[in-house]
Design a protein around this motif. Structure first.
Motif, PDB file in Angstrom:
ATOM      1  N   UNK A 124       0.966  -1.161   0.380  1.00 48.80           N
ATOM      2  CA  UNK A 124      -0.143   0.362  -0.214  1.00 48.80           C
ATOM      3  C   UNK A 124       0.852   1.276   0.685  1.00 48.80           C
ATOM      4  N   UNK A 125       0.834   1.969  -1.394  1.00 53.08           N
ATOM      5  CA  UNK A 125       1.610   2.753  -1.566  1.00 53.08           C
ATOM      6  C   UNK A 125       1.208   4.257  -1.905  1.00 53.08           C
ATOM      7  N   UNK A 126       0.039   3.589  -2.864  1.00 51.06           N
ATOM      8  CA  UNK A 126      -0.773   4.966  -3.595  1.00 51.06           C
ATOM      9  C   UNK A 126      -2.034   4.925  -3.577  1.00 51.06           C
ATOM     10  N   UNK A 127      -1.940   4.588  -2.284  1.00 48.09           N
ATOM     11  CA  UNK A 127      -3.431   5.542  -1.426  1.00 48.09           C
ATOM     12  C   UNK A 127      -2.865   6.416  -0.218  1.00 48.09           C
ATOM     13  N   UNK A 128      -4.086   6.904   0.299  1.00 49.15           N
ATOM     14  CA  UNK A 128      -3.853   7.843   1.723  1.00 49.15           C
ATOM     15  C   UNK A 128      -4.342   7.285   2.153  1.00 49.15           C
ATOM     16  N   UNK A 129      -2.792   6.133   3.972  1.00 50.03           N
ATOM     17  CA  UNK A 129      -2.958   6.056   4.647  1.00 50.03           C
ATOM     18  C   UNK A 129      -2.351   6.837   5.922  1.00 50.03           C
ATOM     19  N   UNK A 130      -2.755   6.638   7.144  1.00 46.38           N
ATOM     20  CA  UNK A 130      -2.734   7.556   8.429  1.00 46.38           C
ATOM     21  C   UNK A 130      -3.292   7.231   9.316  1.00 46.38           C
ATOM     22  N   UNK A 131      -1.990   7.194  10.281  1.00 46.69           N
ATOM     23  CA  UNK A 131      -2.133   6.148  11.944  1.00 46.69           C
ATOM     24  C   UNK A 131      -3.184   7.686  12.518  1.00 46.69           C
ATOM     25  N   UNK A 132      -4.288   7.249  12.806  1.00 49.33           N
ATOM     26  CA  UNK A 132      -5.417   7.675  13.956  1.00 49.33           C
ATOM     27  C   UNK A 132      -5.221   7.201  14.763  1.00 49.33           C
ATOM     28  N   UNK A 133      -5.414   7.979  16.350  1.00 48.30           N
ATOM     29  CA  UNK A 133      -5.624   7.109  17.271  1.00 48.30           C
ATOM     30  C   UNK A 133      -7.401   7.073  17.210  1.00 48.30           C
ATOM     31  N   UNK A 134      -7.607   6.225  17.913  1.00 46.04           N
ATOM     32  CA  UNK A 134      -9.251   5.275  18.140  1.00 46.04           C
ATOM     33  C   UNK A 134      -9.851   6.406  18.951  1.00 46.04           C
ATOM     34  N   UNK A 135     -11.266   7.271  19.247  1.00 47.79           N
ATOM     35  CA  UNK A 135     -11.527   7.696  19.879  1.00 47.79           C
ATOM     36  C   UNK A 135     -12.564   6.772  21.045  1.00 47.79           C
TER      37      UNK A 135
END
Length: 381
Positions: A156-167
């Protein structure tokens, strides 16, 4: 912005709790939110604001297609692989412009390994995930370890990927923690300002808490063996909140180990915070975890945590072991030593609470909303 969240098979898992929390958080921030599932009567859903829509997917893909065609959300986020595939298929069939985002909560390569497919099927599944994820408009990962797994094993390199904290941590944490706890082992403890204060009289036996479905991946059998190794002088008890098909096997194991009178496989509870506020320790014995919601919940309470050093985001969450001891997966002796140590020398509560701050309901939901806005504006890669 109209946002749809989807968890078709709504059970008592971390994904379900996270998506319900996110629906509430996004709604509180002003978004129009629907949470789609096969049922609207689950306790996680019943506690949501009436402003969150709860469409029921009574007919699988047909219901999803009817919803998307009628409501036309700007963006949909799916919580499980089966929902990722359904959303992609329906979007293609309808030709709608809805943006699709998948959230990944566990290292997918480890999930494939755990299924014990033959090598050809494993390779086929990897290719399928890679191909499908490249059609998405965005991906969120619950930890750096999960994101790295997606890049390394699925390209996975050509799709926006973000590490986001769970709410995870609710805004009314103090009130929920102070609510009465119905369990007799914990009812003698009172929560005041998130600090434990024993009521008058002798201190009750310490309670070790574990939370999660009674499934093999949670490895509660190792936890039971570790608990049986604790010194009898500690007089500890083990309370497990969760339900699942491993119950008969775990019940039999507790009897064989001679600890059945000090172990309670209590079953699912809707709100764990009154329990976390009064327990002396939370233990995570999992074989793998993308990010453990229950660890964050315990840390927000200032409750000490011990965990296995399993693949996923646990090591990062616990600051490489500085915020709680990490032990090898399946090592009952090491886990027992960690539990005994924390019962006698707890981790600093304020350090744990500070580490849980990014997982506050509105703080984390705002991060998701910003990512969604960037996707809709076309300015994220």
């Amino acid at each position: 912005m109209r946002i749809a969240l989807m968890v078709s098979g709504f059970k008592e898992g971390g994904v379900e709790r996270t998506m319900a929390n996110l629906a509430g958080g996004l709604s509180a921030l002003g978004a129009q939110v629907d949470l789609l599932s096969a049922r609207a009567d689950h306790p996680y859903l019943q506690s949501l604001s009436p402003e969150v829509g709860l469409p029921v997917l009574a007919d699988g893909d047909a219901s999803l297609a009817a919803y998307l065609d009628a409501r036309r959300p700007d963006l949909m986020m799916t919580g499980k692989r089966v929902d990722d595939r359904a959303a992609l298929s329906v979007r293609t069939g309808l030709g709608l412009p809805v943006r699709l985002v998948a959230t990944v909560g566990t290292p997918l390569s480890m999930s494939l390994t755990a299924k014990r497919f033959n090598p050809f099927r494993t390779a086929r599944e990897r290719r399928r995930i890679r191909a499908e994820y490249r059609l998405l408009d965005g991906i969120t990962a619950v930890s750096d370890a999960v994101a790295d797994d997606l890049r390394r094993h699925f390209g996975i390199s050509d799709v926006p990927l973000r590490v986001l904290p769970n709410p995870i941590v609710p805004s009314n944490l103090a009130a929920r923690a102070a609510a009465p706890c119905p369990h007799p082992w914990l009812a003698m403890m009172a929560a005041s300002d998130l600090e434990l204060e024993p009521r008058q009289g002798s201190a009750p036996p310490p309670v070790i808490l574990a939370i999660g479905g009674l499934r093999k991946v949670k490895d509660f059998s190792t936890l039971l063996r570790a608990f049986a190794r604790l010194p009898t002088a500690l007089n500890a008890r083990l309370l497990v909140l969760g339900e699942g098909k491993e119950r008969p096997r775990l019940t039999a194991l507790a009897k064989r180990l001679g600890v059945a009178d000090r172990v309670d496989l209590h079953g699912f509870v809707e709100d764990p915070f009154p329990y976390l506020a009064r327990a002396q320790l939370l233990v995570l014995s999992s074989r793998r975890e993308g990010l453990s919601n229950v660890l964050v919940e315990a840390m927000a309470m200032g409750t000490p945590v011990a965990a296995t050093d399993c693949p996923g985001g646990v090591r990062g969450l616990l600051a490489q072991g500085d915020l709680g001891p990490l032990t090898p997966v399946g090592d009952a002796r090491a886990l027992a030593a960690s539990m005994a140590h924390l019962l006698q020398s707890p981790t600093d509560a304020q350090s744990l609470r500070r580490a849980a701050e990014p997982y506050g309901l509105l703080t984390a939901s705002r991060r998701y909303l910003e990512f969604f806005q960037q996707i809709l504006a076309g300015g994220v890669r």
